[in-house]
Design a protein around this motif. Structure first.
Motif, PDB file in Angstrom:
ATOM      1  N   SER A  33     138.237  35.046  -7.139  1.00 34.57           N
ATOM      2  CA  SER A  33     137.607  35.505  -5.897  1.00 34.57           C
ATOM      3  C   SER A  33     138.551  35.343  -4.710  1.00 34.57           C
ATOM      4  O   SER A  33     138.671  36.226  -3.861  1.00 34.57           O
ATOM      5  N   VAL A  34     139.229  34.189  -4.672  1.00 38.21           N
ATOM      6  CA  VAL A  34     140.167  33.949  -3.570  1.00 38.21           C
ATOM      7  C   VAL A  34     141.313  34.951  -3.623  1.00 38.21           C
ATOM      8  O   VAL A  34     141.690  35.550  -2.601  1.00 38.21           O
ATOM      9  N   VAL A  35     141.854  35.141  -4.833  1.00 31.93           N
ATOM     10  CA  VAL A  35     142.971  36.073  -4.974  1.00 31.93           C
ATOM     11  C   VAL A  35     142.553  37.493  -4.602  1.00 31.93           C
ATOM     12  O   VAL A  35     143.261  38.200  -3.877  1.00 31.93           O
ATOM     13  N   SER A  36     141.372  37.904  -5.086  1.00 24.19           N
ATOM     14  CA  SER A  36     140.927  39.267  -4.795  1.00 24.19           C
ATOM     15  C   SER A  36     140.684  39.451  -3.295  1.00 24.19           C
ATOM     16  O   SER A  36     140.991  40.501  -2.729  1.00 24.19           O
ATOM     17  N   HIS A  37     140.143  38.412  -2.645  1.00 22.54           N
ATOM     18  CA  HIS A  37     139.904  38.494  -1.203  1.00 22.54           C
ATOM     19  C   HIS A  37     141.225  38.609  -0.450  1.00 22.54           C
ATOM     20  O   HIS A  37     141.391  39.444   0.455  1.00 22.54           O
ATOM     21  N   ASP A  38     142.193  37.765  -0.857  1.00 22.92           N
ATOM     22  CA  ASP A  38     143.491  37.795  -0.179  1.00 22.92           C
ATOM     23  C   ASP A  38     144.258  39.078  -0.461  1.00 22.92           C
ATOM     24  O   ASP A  38     145.098  39.489   0.344  1.00 22.92           O
ATOM     25  N   LEU A  39     143.978  39.703  -1.609  1.00 24.67           N
ATOM     26  CA  LEU A  39     144.635  40.972  -1.918  1.00 24.67           C
ATOM     27  C   LEU A  39     143.950  42.150  -1.235  1.00 24.67           C
ATOM     28  O   LEU A  39     144.608  43.087  -0.793  1.00 24.67           O
ATOM     29  N   ARG A  40     142.617  42.086  -1.168  1.00 22.80           N
ATOM     30  CA  ARG A  40     141.881  43.236  -0.634  1.00 22.80           C
ATOM     31  C   ARG A  40     142.135  43.425   0.866  1.00 22.80           C
ATOM     32  O   ARG A  40     142.166  44.562   1.354  1.00 22.80           O
ATOM     33  N   ASN A  41     142.286  42.331   1.607  1.00 25.95           N
ATOM     34  CA  ASN A  41     142.522  42.467   3.044  1.00 25.95           C
ATOM     35  C   ASN A  41     143.792  43.268   3.346  1.00 25.95           C
ATOM     36  O   ASN A  41     143.733  44.280   4.059  1.00 25.95           O
ATOM     37  N   PRO A  42     144.948  42.849   2.801  1.00 26.63           N
ATOM     38  CA  PRO A  42     146.141  43.684   3.064  1.00 26.63           C
ATOM     39  C   PRO A  42     146.044  45.060   2.398  1.00 26.63           C
ATOM     40  O   PRO A  42     146.610  46.029   2.898  1.00 26.63           O
ATOM     41  N   ASN A  55     143.364  46.897   2.157  1.00 26.54           N
ATOM     42  CA  ASN A  55     142.574  47.740   3.067  1.00 26.54           C
ATOM     43  C   ASN A  55     143.417  48.182   4.261  1.00 26.54           C
ATOM     44  O   ASN A  55     143.268  49.314   4.758  1.00 26.54           O
ATOM     45  N   VAL A  56     144.288  47.276   4.713  1.00 20.50           N
ATOM     46  CA  VAL A  56     145.180  47.640   5.815  1.00 20.50           C
ATOM     47  C   VAL A  56     146.113  48.773   5.384  1.00 20.50           C
ATOM     48  O   VAL A  56     146.305  49.758   6.114  1.00 20.50           O
TER      49      VAL A  56
END
Length: 359
Positions: free
Chosen positions: A162-171, A173-174
Protein backbone atom coordinates in the motif's frame (compact mmCIF):
# COMPACT_ATOMS: atom_id res chain seq x y z
CA UNK A 1 12.46 -53.16 12.16
CA UNK A 2 12.43 -49.51 10.94
CA UNK A 3 13.89 -46.59 12.90
CA UNK A 4 10.53 -45.46 14.28
CA UNK A 5 9.64 -48.90 15.62
CA UNK A 6 13.13 -49.39 17.02
CA UNK A 7 13.02 -46.02 18.82
CA UNK A 8 9.58 -46.82 20.27
CA UNK A 9 10.80 -50.22 21.48
CA UNK A 10 13.76 -48.60 23.24
CA UNK A 11 11.66 -45.87 24.82
CA UNK A 12 8.78 -48.11 25.93
CA UNK A 13 10.90 -50.90 27.40
CA UNK A 14 9.23 -50.66 30.86
CA UNK A 15 5.84 -51.38 29.24
CA UNK A 16 6.76 -54.28 27.00
CA UNK A 17 9.44 -55.58 29.37
CA UNK A 18 7.04 -56.03 32.28
CA UNK A 19 4.46 -57.47 29.86
CA UNK A 20 6.95 -60.12 28.75
CA UNK A 21 7.62 -60.99 32.39
CA UNK A 22 3.88 -61.29 33.06
CA UNK A 23 3.47 -63.51 30.00
CA UNK A 24 6.26 -65.81 31.14
CA UNK A 25 4.71 -66.01 34.63
CA UNK A 26 1.36 -66.94 33.07
CA UNK A 27 3.01 -69.72 31.05
CA UNK A 28 4.78 -71.09 34.14
CA UNK A 29 1.58 -70.90 36.21
CA UNK A 30 -0.47 -72.67 33.53
CA UNK A 31 2.13 -75.45 33.28
CA UNK A 32 2.22 -75.82 37.06
CA UNK A 33 -1.57 -76.09 37.29
CA UNK A 34 -1.89 -78.48 34.35
CA UNK A 35 0.79 -80.79 35.75
CA UNK A 36 -1.07 -80.81 39.05
CA UNK A 37 1.71 -79.50 41.24
CA UNK A 38 -0.68 -77.11 43.01
CA UNK A 39 -4.45 -77.07 43.40
CA UNK A 40 -6.41 -74.41 41.51
CA UNK A 41 -7.70 -71.70 43.89
CA UNK A 42 -11.23 -70.41 43.54
CA UNK A 43 -11.63 -67.76 40.85
CA UNK A 44 -8.09 -68.35 39.59
CA UNK A 45 -8.97 -68.75 35.91
CA UNK A 46 -10.89 -65.47 35.82
CA UNK A 47 -7.77 -63.64 36.95
CA UNK A 48 -5.60 -65.72 34.62
CA UNK A 49 -7.68 -64.91 31.52
CA UNK A 50 -7.99 -61.21 32.38
CA UNK A 51 -4.20 -61.00 32.87
CA UNK A 52 -3.66 -62.71 29.52
CA UNK A 53 -5.97 -60.21 27.83
CA UNK A 54 -4.06 -57.34 29.42
CA UNK A 55 -0.75 -58.73 28.12
CA UNK A 56 -2.12 -59.09 24.58
CA UNK A 57 -3.64 -55.60 24.82
CA UNK A 58 -0.31 -54.13 25.86
CA UNK A 59 1.37 -55.94 22.96
CA UNK A 60 -1.10 -54.39 20.52
CA UNK A 61 -0.55 -50.91 21.99
CA UNK A 62 3.24 -51.23 21.70
CA UNK A 63 2.78 -52.35 18.07
CA UNK A 64 0.34 -49.50 17.32
CA UNK A 65 2.21 -46.56 18.90
CA UNK A 66 5.08 -46.26 16.32
CA UNK A 67 2.57 -45.87 13.50
CA UNK A 68 0.36 -43.41 15.38
CA UNK A 69 0.62 -39.63 15.49
CA UNK A 70 1.96 -39.66 19.04
CA UNK A 71 5.25 -37.84 19.47
CA UNK A 72 8.14 -39.82 21.00
CA UNK A 73 8.27 -37.04 23.59
CA UNK A 74 5.11 -38.56 25.13
CA UNK A 75 6.56 -42.07 25.60
CA UNK A 76 8.09 -41.35 29.00
CA UNK A 77 4.76 -40.16 30.38
CA UNK A 78 3.15 -43.36 29.12
CA UNK A 79 5.86 -45.35 30.92
CA UNK A 80 5.21 -43.44 34.14
CA UNK A 81 1.47 -44.05 33.97
CA UNK A 82 2.09 -47.75 33.32
CA UNK A 83 4.39 -48.10 36.35
CA UNK A 84 2.19 -45.89 38.56
CA UNK A 85 -0.90 -47.90 37.65
CA UNK A 86 0.83 -51.21 38.38
CA UNK A 87 2.27 -50.09 41.72
CA UNK A 88 -0.84 -48.22 42.82
CA UNK A 89 -3.20 -51.10 42.11
CA UNK A 90 -0.77 -53.56 43.73
CA UNK A 91 -0.73 -51.50 46.94
CA UNK A 92 -4.53 -51.41 47.02
CA UNK A 93 -4.70 -55.19 46.62
CA UNK A 94 -2.00 -55.78 49.26
CA UNK A 95 -4.44 -54.23 51.70
CA UNK A 96 -7.13 -56.67 50.61
CA UNK A 97 -4.70 -59.58 50.89
CA UNK A 98 -3.93 -58.60 54.47
CA UNK A 99 -7.59 -58.68 55.48
CA UNK A 100 -9.10 -61.39 53.30
CA UNK A 101 -8.32 -65.11 53.79
CA UNK A 102 -6.23 -66.84 51.09
CA UNK A 103 -5.98 -70.54 50.32
CA UNK A 104 -2.28 -70.77 49.48
CA UNK A 105 0.90 -68.95 48.57
CA UNK A 106 0.12 -69.81 44.93
CA UNK A 107 -3.12 -67.83 45.20
CA UNK A 108 -1.27 -64.85 46.70
CA UNK A 109 1.33 -65.04 43.90
CA UNK A 110 -1.42 -65.09 41.23
CA UNK A 111 -3.21 -62.22 42.93
CA UNK A 112 -0.04 -60.10 42.91
CA UNK A 113 0.58 -60.89 39.24
CA UNK A 114 -3.01 -60.00 38.35
CA UNK A 115 -2.90 -56.71 40.33
CA UNK A 116 0.31 -55.62 38.60
CA UNK A 117 -0.99 -56.46 35.12
CA UNK A 118 -4.48 -55.05 35.58
CA UNK A 119 -3.26 -51.86 37.28
CA UNK A 120 -0.57 -51.37 34.65
CA UNK A 121 -3.17 -51.78 31.90
CA UNK A 122 -5.39 -49.09 33.46
CA UNK A 123 -2.38 -46.79 33.82
CA UNK A 124 -1.43 -47.43 30.20
CA UNK A 125 -4.89 -46.42 28.99
CA UNK A 126 -4.79 -43.24 31.07
CA UNK A 127 -1.34 -42.47 29.70
CA UNK A 128 -2.52 -42.92 26.12
CA UNK A 129 -5.56 -40.70 26.60
CA UNK A 130 -3.41 -38.03 28.24
CA UNK A 131 -0.75 -38.27 25.49
CA UNK A 132 -3.35 -37.84 22.75
CA UNK A 133 -4.91 -34.90 24.59
CA UNK A 134 -1.49 -33.24 24.87
CA UNK A 135 -0.83 -33.88 21.17
CA UNK A 136 -4.12 -32.22 20.22
CA UNK A 137 -3.36 -29.19 22.39
CA UNK A 138 0.15 -28.90 20.97
CA UNK A 139 -1.15 -29.18 17.39
CA UNK A 140 -3.84 -26.56 18.02
CA UNK A 141 -1.33 -24.21 19.61
CA UNK A 142 1.08 -24.65 16.71
CA UNK A 143 -1.76 -23.96 14.29
CA UNK A 144 -2.72 -20.79 16.18
CA UNK A 145 0.89 -19.59 16.24
CA UNK A 146 1.33 -20.39 12.55
CA UNK A 147 -1.85 -18.56 11.58
CA UNK A 148 -0.83 -15.57 13.69
CA UNK A 149 2.59 -15.52 11.99
CA UNK A 150 0.98 -15.73 8.55
CA UNK A 151 -1.41 -12.90 9.37
CA UNK A 152 1.41 -10.69 10.64
CA UNK A 153 3.54 -11.49 7.59
CA UNK A 154 0.74 -10.80 5.14
CA UNK A 155 -0.36 -7.66 6.98
CA UNK A 156 3.21 -6.36 6.71
CA UNK A 157 3.24 -7.26 3.02
CA UNK A 158 -0.07 -5.48 2.42
CA UNK A 159 1.15 -2.43 4.34
CA UNK A 160 4.34 -2.39 2.31
CA UNK A 161 2.43 -2.77 -0.97
CA UNK A 162 0.00 0.00 0.00
CA UNK A 163 2.81 2.39 0.89
CA UNK A 164 4.71 1.60 -2.29
CA UNK A 165 1.62 1.94 -4.47
CA UNK A 166 0.74 5.26 -2.83
CA UNK A 167 4.26 6.60 -3.30
CA UNK A 168 4.25 5.41 -6.91
CA UNK A 169 0.78 6.65 -7.81
CA UNK A 170 1.44 10.25 -6.75
CA UNK A 171 4.34 10.84 -9.15
CA UNK A 172 2.57 8.65 -11.73
CA UNK A 173 -0.47 10.94 -11.61
CA UNK A 174 1.82 13.93 -12.02
CA UNK A 175 3.41 12.33 -15.09
CA UNK A 176 -0.01 11.46 -16.53
CA UNK A 177 -1.20 15.03 -16.06
CA UNK A 178 1.90 16.39 -17.75
CA UNK A 179 1.48 13.97 -20.64
CA UNK A 180 -2.13 15.08 -21.12
CA UNK A 181 -1.03 18.72 -21.22
CA UNK A 182 1.77 17.87 -23.66
CA UNK A 183 -0.66 15.97 -25.92
CA UNK A 184 -2.93 19.01 -26.06
CA UNK A 185 0.03 21.08 -27.21
CA UNK A 186 1.43 18.40 -29.51
CA UNK A 187 -1.46 16.05 -30.48
CA UNK A 188 0.50 14.30 -33.21
CA UNK A 189 3.64 13.55 -31.22
CA UNK A 190 4.29 9.81 -31.56
CA UNK A 191 6.47 9.70 -28.45
CA UNK A 192 3.67 11.03 -26.26
CA UNK A 193 1.29 8.47 -27.80
CA UNK A 194 3.67 5.69 -26.71
CA UNK A 195 3.88 6.98 -23.13
CA UNK A 196 0.19 6.55 -22.25
CA UNK A 197 0.09 2.71 -22.65
CA UNK A 198 3.19 2.49 -20.48
CA UNK A 199 1.48 4.55 -17.78
CA UNK A 200 -1.60 2.31 -17.99
CA UNK A 201 0.63 -0.73 -17.60
CA UNK A 202 2.24 0.77 -14.49
CA UNK A 203 -1.22 1.36 -13.02
CA UNK A 204 -2.13 -2.26 -13.73
CA UNK A 205 1.04 -3.58 -12.11
CA UNK A 206 0.45 -1.47 -8.98
CA UNK A 207 -3.13 -2.67 -8.67
CA UNK A 208 -2.21 -6.33 -9.12
CA UNK A 209 0.62 -5.99 -6.61
CA UNK A 210 -1.93 -4.81 -4.05
CA UNK A 211 -4.28 -7.65 -4.96
CA UNK A 212 -1.49 -10.21 -4.61
CA UNK A 213 -0.67 -8.94 -1.12
CA UNK A 214 -4.28 -8.86 0.05
CA UNK A 215 -5.53 -12.14 -1.38
CA UNK A 216 -2.89 -14.23 0.40
CA UNK A 217 -4.56 -13.76 3.77
CA UNK A 218 -6.07 -16.79 5.47
CA UNK A 219 -9.82 -17.08 4.88
CA UNK A 220 -11.49 -16.79 8.27
CA UNK A 221 -15.06 -16.01 7.21
CA UNK A 222 -16.47 -18.19 4.42
CA UNK A 223 -20.05 -18.26 3.14
CA UNK A 224 -22.09 -20.54 0.91
CA UNK A 225 -21.47 -19.45 -2.69
CA UNK A 226 -23.48 -20.63 -5.69
CA UNK A 227 -20.67 -21.45 -8.10
CA UNK A 228 -22.68 -21.01 -11.31
CA UNK A 229 -23.95 -17.55 -10.29
CA UNK A 230 -20.45 -16.48 -9.23
CA UNK A 231 -18.94 -17.75 -12.51
CA UNK A 232 -21.47 -15.91 -14.71
CA UNK A 233 -21.08 -12.72 -12.69
CA UNK A 234 -17.29 -12.86 -13.07
CA UNK A 235 -17.61 -13.58 -16.81
CA UNK A 236 -19.71 -10.43 -17.24
CA UNK A 237 -16.95 -8.32 -15.66
CA UNK A 238 -14.22 -9.56 -18.01
CA UNK A 239 -13.63 -8.37 -21.58
CA UNK A 240 -14.52 -11.70 -23.19
CA UNK A 241 -14.66 -10.58 -26.85
CA UNK A 242 -16.06 -13.58 -28.81
CA UNK A 243 -15.19 -16.15 -26.14
CA UNK A 244 -17.83 -18.63 -24.95
CA UNK A 245 -18.62 -19.74 -21.40
CA UNK A 246 -20.10 -23.14 -20.55
CA UNK A 247 -21.11 -23.99 -16.95
CA UNK A 248 -21.63 -27.70 -16.26
CA UNK A 249 -23.82 -28.67 -13.33
CA UNK A 250 -24.67 -26.70 -10.22
CA UNK A 251 -23.03 -26.72 -6.80
CA UNK A 252 -22.55 -24.60 -3.71
CA UNK A 253 -19.14 -24.14 -2.06
CA UNK A 254 -17.90 -22.60 1.20
CA UNK A 255 -15.65 -19.72 0.20
CA UNK A 256 -14.93 -16.01 0.42
CA UNK A 257 -17.00 -14.80 -2.54
CA UNK A 258 -14.85 -11.76 -3.31
CA UNK A 259 -11.65 -13.78 -3.42
CA UNK A 260 -13.29 -16.61 -5.35
CA UNK A 261 -14.37 -14.00 -7.89
CA UNK A 262 -10.73 -12.98 -8.33
CA UNK A 263 -9.90 -16.63 -9.05
CA UNK A 264 -12.43 -16.89 -11.89
CA UNK A 265 -11.71 -13.44 -13.30
CA UNK A 266 -7.97 -14.12 -13.50
CA UNK A 267 -8.49 -17.58 -15.02
CA UNK A 268 -10.91 -16.17 -17.60
CA UNK A 269 -8.51 -13.36 -18.54
CA UNK A 270 -5.68 -15.88 -18.75
CA UNK A 271 -7.71 -18.14 -21.07
CA UNK A 272 -8.66 -15.27 -23.40
CA UNK A 273 -5.20 -13.70 -23.34
CA UNK A 274 -3.46 -16.95 -24.30
CA UNK A 275 -6.24 -18.86 -26.06
CA UNK A 276 -7.58 -16.15 -28.31
CA UNK A 277 -10.76 -14.07 -28.47
CA UNK A 278 -12.90 -17.03 -29.61
CA UNK A 279 -11.78 -19.47 -26.89
CA UNK A 280 -14.35 -21.64 -25.10
CA UNK A 281 -14.15 -21.84 -21.31
CA UNK A 282 -15.89 -24.57 -19.32
CA UNK A 283 -16.49 -24.64 -15.55
CA UNK A 284 -17.88 -27.61 -13.65
CA UNK A 285 -17.70 -29.87 -10.58
CA UNK A 286 -14.65 -32.04 -9.95
CA UNK A 287 -15.09 -35.30 -8.05
CA UNK A 288 -16.58 -34.92 -4.59
CA UNK A 289 -14.56 -31.97 -3.35
CA UNK A 290 -13.68 -29.58 -6.13
CA UNK A 291 -14.32 -27.81 -9.41
CA UNK A 292 -12.41 -27.15 -12.63
CA UNK A 293 -11.90 -24.36 -15.16
CA UNK A 294 -10.88 -25.56 -18.63
CA UNK A 295 -10.33 -23.87 -21.98
CA UNK A 296 -9.65 -25.11 -25.51
CA UNK A 297 -6.86 -22.66 -26.26
CA UNK A 298 -3.21 -23.35 -27.04
CA UNK A 299 -2.38 -24.61 -23.53
CA UNK A 300 0.73 -24.05 -21.44
CA UNK A 301 4.09 -25.35 -22.71
CA UNK A 302 5.28 -28.29 -20.61
CA UNK A 303 8.48 -26.48 -19.62
CA UNK A 304 6.44 -23.56 -18.20
CA UNK A 305 3.83 -25.48 -16.17
CA UNK A 306 5.89 -25.35 -12.98
CA UNK A 307 6.66 -21.65 -13.41
CA UNK A 308 3.30 -20.12 -14.28
CA UNK A 309 2.41 -19.68 -10.59
CA UNK A 310 5.56 -17.64 -9.94
CA UNK A 311 5.03 -13.94 -9.36
CA UNK A 312 6.07 -11.97 -12.44
CA UNK A 313 6.33 -14.91 -14.83
CA UNK A 314 4.45 -14.41 -18.10
CA UNK A 315 4.78 -15.60 -21.67
CA UNK A 316 2.82 -12.63 -22.99
CA UNK A 317 4.38 -9.29 -23.91
CA UNK A 318 1.37 -7.50 -22.38
CA UNK A 319 1.04 -9.69 -19.28
CA UNK A 320 2.10 -8.71 -15.77
CA UNK A 321 2.73 -12.24 -14.50
CA UNK A 322 0.47 -11.74 -11.48
CA UNK A 323 -2.74 -13.47 -12.59
CA UNK A 324 -1.98 -17.11 -11.78
CA UNK A 325 0.13 -16.10 -8.78
CA UNK A 326 -2.97 -14.39 -7.35
CA UNK A 327 -5.06 -17.49 -8.11
CA UNK A 328 -2.53 -19.70 -6.35
CA UNK A 329 -2.47 -17.44 -3.26
CA UNK A 330 -6.27 -17.38 -2.98
CA UNK A 331 -6.53 -21.15 -3.38
CA UNK A 332 -3.87 -21.63 -0.69
CA UNK A 333 -5.60 -19.15 1.64
CA UNK A 334 -8.78 -21.26 1.43
CA UNK A 335 -6.83 -24.42 2.24
CA UNK A 336 -7.51 -25.83 -1.24
CA UNK A 337 -5.13 -27.36 -3.76
CA UNK A 338 -4.52 -26.17 -7.33
CA UNK A 339 -3.46 -28.57 -10.08
CA UNK A 340 -2.68 -27.51 -13.66
CA UNK A 341 -3.10 -30.04 -16.47
CA UNK A 342 -3.78 -30.26 -20.19
CA UNK A 343 -7.35 -29.69 -21.31
CA UNK A 344 -9.39 -32.32 -23.12
CA UNK A 345 -9.24 -30.28 -26.33
CA UNK A 346 -5.65 -29.10 -26.15
CA UNK A 347 -6.05 -26.11 -23.84
CA UNK A 348 -5.38 -25.81 -20.11
CA UNK A 349 -7.34 -27.33 -17.25
CA UNK A 350 -7.18 -25.87 -13.73
CA UNK A 351 -8.40 -28.30 -11.06
CA UNK A 352 -9.13 -27.00 -7.57
CA UNK A 353 -9.70 -29.69 -4.92
CA UNK A 354 -10.16 -29.89 -1.16
CA UNK A 355 -13.22 -27.64 -1.41
CA UNK A 356 -16.06 -27.82 1.11
CA UNK A 357 -18.96 -28.49 -1.26
CA UNK A 358 -22.56 -28.28 -0.12
CA UNK A 359 -24.16 -30.05 -3.08
Amino acid sequence: MDDTTSAAARSLWPVWGLSVVLLLLLVVEAATVLVGVVPVPGGYWVGFVSSLLVVFGVGYVVYWIPGSDLSPARYQRINRWWVAGALGYLLVNVGFMATLPTESAFQVFGWIRWAIGFGGGIGLLIGLFEARAIEREVAEERSRVRQAELRRERDRLEEFASVVSHDLRNPLNVVRGRVDLAKEAHPDDEHLAAVEPALDRMDEIIEETLTLAREGKIVDDADDVDLADCVRECWSRVDTADATLSVDGSLTVRADRDRLSHVFENLFRNAIEHGGSDVTVRVGPLGEDGFYVEDDGVGIPEEDVDRVRETGFTSSADGTGFGLAIVDRIVEAHGWELRIDDGAEGGTRFEISGVDRRS
